[in-house]
Design a protein around this motif. Structure first.
Motif, PDB file in Angstrom:
ATOM      1  N   PHE A 177     -18.700 -23.051 -44.760  1.00  0.00           N
ATOM      2  CA  PHE A 177     -17.662 -22.720 -43.782  1.00  0.00           C
ATOM      3  C   PHE A 177     -18.177 -22.864 -42.349  1.00  0.00           C
ATOM      4  O   PHE A 177     -17.464 -23.375 -41.465  1.00  0.00           O
ATOM      5  CB  PHE A 177     -17.171 -21.291 -44.025  1.00  0.00           C
ATOM      6  CG  PHE A 177     -16.181 -20.801 -42.993  1.00  0.00           C
ATOM      7  CD1 PHE A 177     -14.848 -21.150 -43.081  1.00  0.00           C
ATOM      8  CD2 PHE A 177     -16.603 -19.995 -41.945  1.00  0.00           C
ATOM      9  CE1 PHE A 177     -13.937 -20.712 -42.125  1.00  0.00           C
ATOM     10  CE2 PHE A 177     -15.698 -19.556 -40.986  1.00  0.00           C
ATOM     11  CZ  PHE A 177     -14.358 -19.910 -41.081  1.00  0.00           C
ATOM     12  N   TYR A 178     -19.404 -22.424 -42.114  1.00  0.00           N
ATOM     13  CA  TYR A 178     -19.931 -22.405 -40.748  1.00  0.00           C
ATOM     14  C   TYR A 178     -20.568 -23.727 -40.308  1.00  0.00           C
ATOM     15  O   TYR A 178     -20.808 -23.916 -39.111  1.00  0.00           O
ATOM     16  CB  TYR A 178     -20.949 -21.281 -40.583  1.00  0.00           C
ATOM     17  CG  TYR A 178     -20.334 -19.973 -40.152  1.00  0.00           C
ATOM     18  CD1 TYR A 178     -19.869 -19.800 -38.859  1.00  0.00           C
ATOM     19  CD2 TYR A 178     -20.201 -18.914 -41.053  1.00  0.00           C
ATOM     20  CE1 TYR A 178     -19.299 -18.605 -38.460  1.00  0.00           C
ATOM     21  CE2 TYR A 178     -19.630 -17.716 -40.668  1.00  0.00           C
ATOM     22  CZ  TYR A 178     -19.177 -17.567 -39.368  1.00  0.00           C
ATOM     23  OH  TYR A 178     -18.599 -16.389 -38.974  1.00  0.00           O
ATOM     24  N   THR A 179     -20.844 -24.633 -41.235  1.00  0.00           N
ATOM     25  CA  THR A 179     -21.529 -25.871 -40.857  1.00  0.00           C
ATOM     26  C   THR A 179     -20.771 -26.684 -39.803  1.00  0.00           C
ATOM     27  O   THR A 179     -21.365 -27.088 -38.794  1.00  0.00           O
ATOM     28  CB  THR A 179     -21.814 -26.720 -42.107  1.00  0.00           C
ATOM     29  OG1 THR A 179     -22.740 -26.022 -42.945  1.00  0.00           O
ATOM     30  CG2 THR A 179     -22.421 -28.069 -41.711  1.00  0.00           C
ATOM     31  N   PRO A 180     -19.471 -26.958 -39.981  1.00  0.00           N
ATOM     32  CA  PRO A 180     -18.778 -27.713 -38.920  1.00  0.00           C
ATOM     33  C   PRO A 180     -18.728 -26.958 -37.593  1.00  0.00           C
ATOM     34  O   PRO A 180     -18.805 -27.565 -36.521  1.00  0.00           O
ATOM     35  CB  PRO A 180     -17.374 -27.930 -39.496  1.00  0.00           C
ATOM     36  CG  PRO A 180     -17.223 -26.910 -40.573  1.00  0.00           C
ATOM     37  CD  PRO A 180     -18.583 -26.689 -41.133  1.00  0.00           C
ATOM     38  N   ILE A 181     -18.614 -25.624 -37.661  1.00  0.00           N
ATOM     39  CA  ILE A 181     -18.606 -24.832 -36.423  1.00  0.00           C
ATOM     40  C   ILE A 181     -19.966 -24.929 -35.740  1.00  0.00           C
ATOM     41  O   ILE A 181     -20.053 -24.987 -34.508  1.00  0.00           O
ATOM     42  CB  ILE A 181     -18.260 -23.361 -36.729  1.00  0.00           C
ATOM     43  CG1 ILE A 181     -16.914 -23.274 -37.453  1.00  0.00           C
ATOM     44  CG2 ILE A 181     -18.234 -22.531 -35.451  1.00  0.00           C
ATOM     45  CD1 ILE A 181     -16.556 -21.878 -37.916  1.00  0.00           C
ATOM     46  N   ALA A 182     -21.024 -24.967 -36.550  1.00  0.00           N
ATOM     47  CA  ALA A 182     -22.378 -25.086 -35.994  1.00  0.00           C
ATOM     48  C   ALA A 182     -22.535 -26.392 -35.227  1.00  0.00           C
ATOM     49  O   ALA A 182     -23.092 -26.416 -34.120  1.00  0.00           O
ATOM     50  CB  ALA A 182     -23.406 -25.002 -37.115  1.00  0.00           C
ATOM     51  N   PHE A 183     -22.042 -27.492 -35.794  1.00  0.00           N
ATOM     52  CA  PHE A 183     -22.153 -28.788 -35.110  1.00  0.00           C
ATOM     53  C   PHE A 183     -21.357 -28.804 -33.805  1.00  0.00           C
ATOM     54  O   PHE A 183     -21.763 -29.424 -32.820  1.00  0.00           O
ATOM     55  CB  PHE A 183     -21.677 -29.911 -36.036  1.00  0.00           C
ATOM     56  CG  PHE A 183     -22.701 -30.338 -37.036  1.00  0.00           C
ATOM     57  CD1 PHE A 183     -23.857 -31.001 -36.636  1.00  0.00           C
ATOM     58  CD2 PHE A 183     -22.532 -30.066 -38.385  1.00  0.00           C
ATOM     59  CE1 PHE A 183     -24.810 -31.395 -37.562  1.00  0.00           C
ATOM     60  CE2 PHE A 183     -23.482 -30.444 -39.321  1.00  0.00           C
ATOM     61  CZ  PHE A 183     -24.634 -31.119 -38.901  1.00  0.00           C
ATOM     62  N   LEU A 184     -20.235 -28.123 -33.789  1.00  0.00           N
ATOM     63  CA  LEU A 184     -19.390 -28.102 -32.594  1.00  0.00           C
ATOM     64  C   LEU A 184     -19.969 -27.216 -31.492  1.00  0.00           C
ATOM     65  O   LEU A 184     -19.689 -27.437 -30.305  1.00  0.00           O
ATOM     66  CB  LEU A 184     -17.981 -27.616 -32.956  1.00  0.00           C
ATOM     67  CG  LEU A 184     -17.134 -28.559 -33.814  1.00  0.00           C
ATOM     68  CD1 LEU A 184     -15.830 -27.879 -34.219  1.00  0.00           C
ATOM     69  CD2 LEU A 184     -16.841 -29.861 -33.074  1.00  0.00           C
ATOM     70  N   THR A 185     -20.745 -26.210 -31.875  1.00  0.00           N
ATOM     71  CA  THR A 185     -21.241 -25.243 -30.883  1.00  0.00           C
ATOM     72  C   THR A 185     -22.709 -25.433 -30.525  1.00  0.00           C
ATOM     73  O   THR A 185     -23.200 -24.767 -29.612  1.00  0.00           O
ATOM     74  CB  THR A 185     -21.047 -23.801 -31.402  1.00  0.00           C
ATOM     75  OG1 THR A 185     -21.740 -23.646 -32.660  1.00  0.00           O
ATOM     76  CG2 THR A 185     -19.571 -23.494 -31.603  1.00  0.00           C
ATOM     77  N   GLN A 186     -23.413 -26.328 -31.216  1.00  0.00           N
ATOM     78  CA  GLN A 186     -24.833 -26.533 -30.954  1.00  0.00           C
ATOM     79  C   GLN A 186     -25.005 -27.563 -29.840  1.00  0.00           C
ATOM     80  O   GLN A 186     -24.723 -28.740 -30.021  1.00  0.00           O
ATOM     81  CB  GLN A 186     -25.555 -26.994 -32.225  1.00  0.00           C
ATOM     82  CG  GLN A 186     -27.051 -27.159 -32.078  1.00  0.00           C
ATOM     83  CD  GLN A 186     -27.740 -25.846 -31.751  1.00  0.00           C
ATOM     84  OE1 GLN A 186     -27.386 -24.798 -32.271  1.00  0.00           O
ATOM     85  NE2 GLN A 186     -28.716 -25.893 -30.864  1.00  0.00           N
ATOM     86  N   HIS A 187     -25.501 -27.137 -28.694  1.00  0.00           N
ATOM     87  CA  HIS A 187     -25.621 -28.023 -27.537  1.00  0.00           C
ATOM     88  C   HIS A 187     -27.060 -28.223 -27.078  1.00  0.00           C
ATOM     89  O   HIS A 187     -27.297 -28.949 -26.126  1.00  0.00           O
ATOM     90  CB  HIS A 187     -24.795 -27.477 -26.377  1.00  0.00           C
ATOM     91  CG  HIS A 187     -23.348 -27.244 -26.711  1.00  0.00           C
ATOM     92  ND1 HIS A 187     -22.521 -28.243 -27.186  1.00  0.00           N
ATOM     93  CD2 HIS A 187     -22.594 -26.113 -26.668  1.00  0.00           C
ATOM     94  CE1 HIS A 187     -21.317 -27.749 -27.405  1.00  0.00           C
ATOM     95  NE2 HIS A 187     -21.326 -26.464 -27.103  1.00  0.00           N
ATOM     96  N   GLN A 188     -28.026 -27.569 -27.726  1.00  0.00           N
ATOM     97  CA  GLN A 188     -29.430 -27.708 -27.360  1.00  0.00           C
ATOM     98  C   GLN A 188     -30.217 -28.339 -28.498  1.00  0.00           C
ATOM     99  O   GLN A 188     -29.816 -28.267 -29.666  1.00  0.00           O
ATOM    100  CB  GLN A 188     -30.061 -26.345 -27.036  1.00  0.00           C
ATOM    101  CG  GLN A 188     -29.544 -25.681 -25.776  1.00  0.00           C
ATOM    102  CD  GLN A 188     -30.233 -24.349 -25.558  1.00  0.00           C
ATOM    103  OE1 GLN A 188     -29.669 -23.291 -25.769  1.00  0.00           O
ATOM    104  NE2 GLN A 188     -31.481 -24.401 -25.118  1.00  0.00           N
TER     105      GLN A 188
END
Length: 309
Positions: free
Chosen positions: A199-210
């Protein structure tokens, strides 16, 4: 409650393991969120933890019983993992790891209230009611006391997030002890971890900026392996041994581990508010959860075929 639900030698060993396994995540979360987004931390620790447990769950044929109660497994995952892990990651971008551990130690206070709401009138006996009051006074002193680096709206929101985590952590053991009691713990944990991670994997890609650092990645791995995969197996064993109200007692010790690590490794300060509020909260939690004792009432052993040993 069966006769095994008391703190015997095995239970104390499980207790000690949980005190360490869930006393250290606050340090690792504080380090990991320096370059990982909170959602990426949740996705990483749950996916890796679930994948580590998957071959063992398959070998022990623990997945099919868990799939039969997939709704309850997913609800458990949402209450115990999906919500709390994200809230903790976000809160520790503002709060010191030691204070976070202290606030999570209010779990037994909420557990006592939940038990009372479920019909256990002894959960709010005079001693336990006094414990609730003293415990929440301790929380107030820690949060509002002098010298505490929680200023402005962000700090207040972070404190609220951690207290919500404590409430969710208090609810989860009741699901384990009732709705998932007959499901192999390995199957429930594995499915829940994988579901939350996916569930969180796509959210992680969208919110990871570093670009994550090596130090933060190692902290994330530590969160996934001992602090998630191993810790949940131990937690289920402790709940089976002592029940959902007594199991969270290890949260009394978690803050000590969190404060020591935060002070020694991260250089977090020991404030006057913490020094005064901490013993108040600990005393309140103890009274609220136990009524001044951890002994279970003596009852006749359950000799039915489904009784736990």
């Amino acid at each position: 409650m069966n006769s095994s639900q008391r703190y015997d030698t095995r239970a104390w060993l499980l207790f000690a393991a949980m005190a360490v396994l869930w006393g250290t995540p606050y340090l690792f979360i504080s380090v990991a969120v320096e370059s990982y987004s909170p959602a990426a931390v949740v996705a990483g620790r749950t996916l890796l933890g679930g994948l580590l447990l998957l071959p063992f769950a398959i070998r022990r044929k623990a997945l099919r019983p868990a799939f039969e109660k997939i709704g309850w497994v997913l609800l458990f995952g949402a209450i115990e993992m999906a919500g709390p892990f994200l809230l903790l990651g976000h809160a520790e971008q503002t709060l010191p790891s030691g204070l976070t551990g202290l606030l999570v130690a209010t779990v037994p206070l909420f557990a006592a209230i939940i038990a009372f709401g479920g019909g256990d009138r002894s959960a709010l006996s005079p001693a336990r009611s006094i414990g609730l009051f003293v415990g929440f006074v301790g929380v107030f002193v820690m949060v509002a006391g002098p010298g505490l680096a929680v200023d402005g709206g962000n700090g207040s929101i972070a404190v609220g997030e951690v207290l919500l985590v404590a409430l969710l952590y208090a609810i989860a053991p009741f699901f384990i002890a009732t709705k998932l009691r007959d499901v192999p713990s390995l199957g429930s944990i594995t499915l829940a971890l994988l579901a939350v991670g996916i569930f969180y994997t796509p959210i992680a890609f969208l919110t990871q900026h570093q670009v994550p650092t090596l130090k933060d990645t190692l902290a994330l791995i530590a969160l996934a392996v001992p602090c998630t995969a191993l810790a949940f197996i131990t937690f289920f064993a402790l709940i089976a041994r002592v029940g959902p109200v007594r199991a969270p007692l290890f949260t009394y010790v978690n803050p000590v581990v969190a404060i020591v690590l935060g002070t020694l490794i991260l250089g977090e300060p020991l404030t006057f508010g913490l020094l005064i509020g901490f013993p108040l909260m600990m005393a309140g939690c103890w009274l609220a959860a136990t009524g001044s004792t951890v002994r279970a009432r003596k009852v006749k052993p359950d000799l039915t075929p489904n009784a736990r040993s």
